[in-house]
Scaffold this motif. Sequence first.
Motif, PDB file in Angstrom:
ATOM      1  N   LEU A 151       0.710  -1.142   0.027  1.00  0.00           N
ATOM      2  CA  LEU A 151       0.066  -0.046  -0.067  1.00  0.00           C
ATOM      3  C   LEU A 151       0.771   1.382  -0.114  1.00  0.00           C
ATOM      4  CD1 LEU A 151      -2.862  -0.860   2.633  1.00  0.00           C
ATOM      5  CD2 LEU A 151      -2.901  -0.863   0.137  1.00  0.00           C
ATOM      6  N   SER A 152       2.022   1.279   0.624  1.00  0.00           N
ATOM      7  CA  SER A 152       3.055   2.344   0.476  1.00  0.00           C
ATOM      8  C   SER A 152       3.940   2.665  -0.786  1.00  0.00           C
ATOM      9  CB  SER A 152       3.978   2.135   1.913  1.00  0.00           C
ATOM     10  OG  SER A 152       4.840   1.182   1.590  1.00  0.00           O
ATOM     11  N   GLY A 153       3.726   1.502  -1.626  1.00  0.00           N
ATOM     12  CA  GLY A 153       4.552   1.614  -2.829  1.00  0.00           C
ATOM     13  C   GLY A 153       5.783   1.177  -2.452  1.00  0.00           C
ATOM     14  N   MET A 154       6.572   0.737  -1.325  1.00  0.00           N
ATOM     15  CA  MET A 154       7.704  -0.011  -1.116  1.00  0.00           C
ATOM     16  C   MET A 154       8.044  -0.998  -1.866  1.00  0.00           C
ATOM     17  SD  MET A 154       8.141   1.271   2.928  1.00  0.00           S
ATOM     18  CE  MET A 154      10.007   0.805   2.734  1.00  0.00           C
ATOM     19  N   ASP A 155       6.902  -1.876  -2.103  1.00  0.00           N
ATOM     20  CA  ASP A 155       7.157  -3.264  -2.701  1.00  0.00           C
ATOM     21  C   ASP A 155       6.256  -3.482  -3.871  1.00  0.00           C
ATOM     22  OD1 ASP A 155       8.039  -5.758  -3.098  1.00  0.00           O
ATOM     23  OD2 ASP A 155       7.407  -6.388  -1.441  1.00  0.00           O
ATOM     24  N   GLU A 156       6.718  -3.532  -4.875  1.00  0.00           N
ATOM     25  CA  GLU A 156       5.827  -3.756  -6.583  1.00  0.00           C
ATOM     26  C   GLU A 156       4.961  -4.976  -6.327  1.00  0.00           C
ATOM     27  OE1 GLU A 156       6.794  -4.463 -11.157  1.00  0.00           O
ATOM     28  OE2 GLU A 156       8.354  -4.233  -9.715  1.00  0.00           O
ATOM     29  N   ARG A 170       6.584   8.998  -2.116  1.00  0.00           N
ATOM     30  CA  ARG A 170       6.900   8.364  -0.678  1.00  0.00           C
ATOM     31  C   ARG A 170       7.488   9.551   0.041  1.00  0.00           C
ATOM     32  NH1 ARG A 170       8.521   3.344  -3.551  1.00  0.00           N
ATOM     33  NH2 ARG A 170      10.551   4.082  -3.272  1.00  0.00           N
ATOM     34  N   ARG A 171       8.292  10.199  -0.508  1.00  0.00           N
ATOM     35  CA  ARG A 171       9.274  11.353   0.238  1.00  0.00           C
ATOM     36  C   ARG A 171       8.303  12.416   0.940  1.00  0.00           C
ATOM     37  NH1 ARG A 171      13.578  10.269  -3.531  1.00  0.00           N
ATOM     38  NH2 ARG A 171      12.810  11.920  -4.866  1.00  0.00           N
ATOM     39  N   THR A 172       7.389  12.960  -0.172  1.00  0.00           N
ATOM     40  CA  THR A 172       6.850  13.905   0.072  1.00  0.00           C
ATOM     41  C   THR A 172       5.406  13.878   0.812  1.00  0.00           C
ATOM     42  OG1 THR A 172       5.889  14.063  -2.099  1.00  0.00           O
ATOM     43  CG2 THR A 172       7.969  15.168  -1.748  1.00  0.00           C
ATOM     44  N   LYS A 173       4.621  12.563   0.512  1.00  0.00           N
ATOM     45  CA  LYS A 173       3.350  12.560   1.014  1.00  0.00           C
ATOM     46  C   LYS A 173       3.400  11.501   2.166  1.00  0.00           C
ATOM     47  CE  LYS A 173       1.799  15.269  -2.387  1.00  0.00           C
ATOM     48  NZ  LYS A 173       1.159  16.566  -2.171  1.00  0.00           N
ATOM     49  N   MET A 174       4.437  10.615   2.188  1.00  0.00           N
ATOM     50  CA  MET A 174       4.122   9.312   3.235  1.00  0.00           C
ATOM     51  C   MET A 174       5.294   9.355   4.223  1.00  0.00           C
ATOM     52  SD  MET A 174       3.538   6.494   0.430  1.00  0.00           S
ATOM     53  CE  MET A 174       2.297   6.240  -0.491  1.00  0.00           C
ATOM     54  N   HIS A 179      17.502  13.365   5.914  1.00  0.00           N
ATOM     55  CA  HIS A 179      16.572  12.725   4.661  1.00  0.00           C
ATOM     56  C   HIS A 179      15.973  14.023   4.140  1.00  0.00           C
ATOM     57  CE1 HIS A 179      13.988   9.845   2.471  1.00  0.00           C
ATOM     58  NE2 HIS A 179      12.824  10.645   2.717  1.00  0.00           N
ATOM     59  N   ALA A 180      15.340  14.985   4.806  1.00  0.00           N
ATOM     60  CA  ALA A 180      14.685  15.969   4.181  1.00  0.00           C
ATOM     61  C   ALA A 180      15.780  17.033   3.516  1.00  0.00           C
ATOM     62  CB  ALA A 180      14.107  16.974   5.289  1.00  0.00           C
ATOM     63  N   ALA A 181      16.975  17.054   3.891  1.00  0.00           N
ATOM     64  CA  ALA A 181      17.942  18.050   3.438  1.00  0.00           C
ATOM     65  C   ALA A 181      18.611  17.161   1.969  1.00  0.00           C
ATOM     66  CB  ALA A 181      19.394  17.856   4.480  1.00  0.00           C
ATOM     67  N   ASN A 215       8.390  16.007   6.558  1.00  0.00           N
ATOM     68  CA  ASN A 215       7.737  16.687   5.409  1.00  0.00           C
ATOM     69  C   ASN A 215       6.156  16.523   5.511  1.00  0.00           C
ATOM     70  OD1 ASN A 215      10.006  17.062   3.835  1.00  0.00           O
ATOM     71  ND2 ASN A 215      10.150  15.019   3.026  1.00  0.00           N
ATOM     72  N   ALA A 216       5.880  16.802   6.967  1.00  0.00           N
ATOM     73  CA  ALA A 216       4.267  16.661   7.042  1.00  0.00           C
ATOM     74  C   ALA A 216       3.530  15.890   6.157  1.00  0.00           C
ATOM     75  CB  ALA A 216       3.743  18.199   6.699  1.00  0.00           C
TER      76      ALA A 216
END
Length: 252
Positions: free
Chosen positions: A54-59, A84-88, A110-112, A162-163
């Motif tokens: 569901l998180s897209g971490m696995d195809e 994943r980086r900006t929404k999750m 991670h954000a940097a 990243n809120a």
Amino acid sequence: MNSIITGRNIVKTFGKGNEQVKALNGVNVEIAKGEFVAVMGPSGSGKSTLLFALSGMDEITGGSVKFGDTELSKLRENALADVRRTKMGFVFQQPTMLKNLNLLDNIILHAAHEGKKDTAKLTQKAKALMKKTGITGLESRDTTEVSGGQLQRAGICRALMNAPEILFADEPTGALNSKSAEEIMGLLVDINKEGTAILLVTHDAKVAARADRVLFTKDGNIVSELPLQKFSGRDMEVRVEKVLAGMAAVGI
């Protein structure tokens, strides 16, 4: 339902030929915006595989997963990574931290790396999150100089930089003592109340009882679900009893 995540007929297989294992077998699931959902099931039932799908971490092998109106399986890897980086946000049982960096630097790293070069603003936000999660004063500590609960709080801070619209948590209290686990769950409940959806995998009835809804998995399927919204947050004994009954029904 105003959904943030929608999964339709999700299939996930591992291996080939006679050794092929179907970890998810046509799963359908929806997570509403701002909802707190827990997933429980016996070992090997597919609960963590479902979170990764569901998180897209696995195809996935078949079916579809949508984040809002965006079908994750149709995105190229870079675009999927951006979602994943900006929404999750992600919180795991053992936070992965760089040992050569202190807690504050681990939180902002991670954000940097996403091109957000305003280090001062990132530091300010990280310190605000550290205050919110109760680890103010530990900014310069090495990862080996804090407790497991404090390290998990730092992991939550990193996940929130990243809120994110949704937080995925895989056994976030599994390595903690009961006091630290209770404190971490209190933080997650507060985060959820502020509008962040949470999908949490756990084996602990007390942890699952904090959710709005519990999904029970078995043999790669969601076999039942337990709504808990009608029970007050103060009725924890009742909530835990309901979760335990649900666990017993699926053989956990």
